[in-house]
Structures are given as structure tokens and as C-alpha cells.
Design an enzyme around this catalytic site. Structure first.
Site, PDB file in Angstrom:
ATOM      1  N   ASP A 119       0.863  -1.182   0.000  1.00  0.00           N
ATOM      2  CA  ASP A 119       0.000   0.000   0.000  1.00  0.00           C
ATOM      3  C   ASP A 119       0.897   1.228   0.000  1.00  0.00           C
ATOM      4  O   ASP A 119       1.956   1.233   0.639  1.00  0.00           O
ATOM      5  CB  ASP A 119      -0.902   0.022   1.235  1.00  0.00           C
ATOM      6  CG  ASP A 119      -2.031  -0.995   1.158  1.00  0.00           C
ATOM      7  OD1 ASP A 119      -2.356  -1.449   0.046  1.00  0.00           O
ATOM      8  OD2 ASP A 119      -2.595  -1.326   2.212  1.00  0.00           O
ATOM      9  N   ASP A 137      -7.123  -1.622  -4.084  1.00  0.00           N
ATOM     10  CA  ASP A 137      -8.118  -1.252  -3.070  1.00  0.00           C
ATOM     11  C   ASP A 137      -9.110  -0.231  -3.629  1.00  0.00           C
ATOM     12  O   ASP A 137     -10.313  -0.314  -3.376  1.00  0.00           O
ATOM     13  CB  ASP A 137      -7.441  -0.652  -1.834  1.00  0.00           C
ATOM     14  CG  ASP A 137      -6.554  -1.632  -1.095  1.00  0.00           C
ATOM     15  OD1 ASP A 137      -6.803  -2.846  -1.186  1.00  0.00           O
ATOM     16  OD2 ASP A 137      -5.618  -1.175  -0.411  1.00  0.00           O
TER      17      ASP A 137
END
Length: 167
Positions: A119, A137
Site C-alpha cells: 500500500d 483497493d
């Protein structure tokens, strides 16, 4: 099982999400973000920040213990979505399915390769959105929103004029 043109469209959306997700993650890895930790892009609003997410989207259920369970679950969900795409005739639903499949599989690739999901998109300094996330995401989130929108729109009663034409 016949694969329709719309199903192929869902698979194409999924493939685009996977490619963009993996390219952006490779860019962050090659930029040595892991060693740097954070690169300010728009101070006070947006940074590239290295996070090794062992959970699901936005770090939920983290800790790493569920790595393989999450991997199998994501692959199973993607399989069900791929099948659903062959049965769907609504473009909004096809888009939603493709985005969710691509996001799920993009993160599966990381779980298998690294044991965590990379991330790096960080808007946490705004105080509005505290999580660090990635393209996969984002695709899952937009896909779920479109899935809900499709559900709302497909449950609307037919317009009176359209109903009279069918009679």
C-alpha cells in the site's frame, strides 16, 4: 458456459486494474519507497508512504495469520464474479464486477509474492481518510459502489410508457 461480449469486457476491466496496480506497486518498489518510508507529493494532503498490509482492504483484519485464507477467499470470490459476468447483461454491473475482480487479484499477487499487500497512497494527513491504500483497493471500493448503484437502479420499477409498450 458461453462467454459473452459483456463478460469479456468485465475480464478486460479486471486485467487493466491488475496491470495498473502491479505497475504502480513496481514503481514504488523501484523508487525505494520501502527504504525512504514516505515521499511528500502534496504536503499536508497526499504522500507516497510504504505500508506492508497483511490484512484486507485498508488494513482490516491485519496481522498476517490469514495470508493464505485471504488468498484463497479472494481467488474464490474472483471465480464467482467471473461466472456472474457470463450471466449479466447490464453494463454497470459488468464494470463493477471487473473492477472488484481486478482489485482482488491484484492484491492476491502481492500476498503470494511478498506475504503482504503493498500500500502506498496516503491521504491520512487530511484527517478525513486515515488508511494507506493502493490501486487495487481503490478498484474494489469503486466496484462495490457501482455494484450498489446497479442494484438500486435495477430494482426501480419500469417507467409507465415502457411498460405500456410491452403490452
Amino acid at each position: 458456459m458461453k462467454i459473452t461480449r459483456l463478460a469479456v469486457t468485465a475480464y478486460a476491466f479486471a486485467l487493466i486494474v491488475i496491470v495498473v496496480d502491479q505497475l504502480t506497486k513496481a514503481w514504488m518498489i523501484n523508487a525505494d519507497l520501502r527504504e525512504i518510508g514516505q515521499i511528500p507529493v502534496w504536503p499536508g494532503v497526499f504522500n507516497f508512504s510504504w505500508v506492508e498490509n497483511t490484512g484486507v482492504s485498508f488494513g482490516l483484519f491485519g496481522g498476517g495469520a490469514a495470508r493464505w485464507a485471504l488468498t484463497v477467499f479472494s481467488i474464490a470470490v474472483s471465480g464467482v464474479l467471473a461466472w456472474w459476468a457470463t450471466k449479466s447483461d447490464r453494463r454497470l454491473l459488468i464494470t463493477a464486477i471487473g473492477l472488484i475482480m481486478g482489485g482482488a487479484l491484484g492484491n492476491v499477487i502481492d500476498r503470494i509474492r511478498f506475504g503482504y499487500v503493498v500500500d502506498f497512497l496516503d491521504f491520512s494527513q487530511t484527517g478525513v481518510f486515515p488508511w494507506v491504500f493502493n490501486v487495487a483497493d481503490s478498484a474494489i471500493t469503486v466496484g462495490v459502489a457501482l455494484l450498489l448503484l446497479d442494484s438500486l437502479l435495477s430494482d426501480r420499477p419500469a417507467k409507465v410508457g415502457a411498460a405500456n409498450e410491452k403490452s
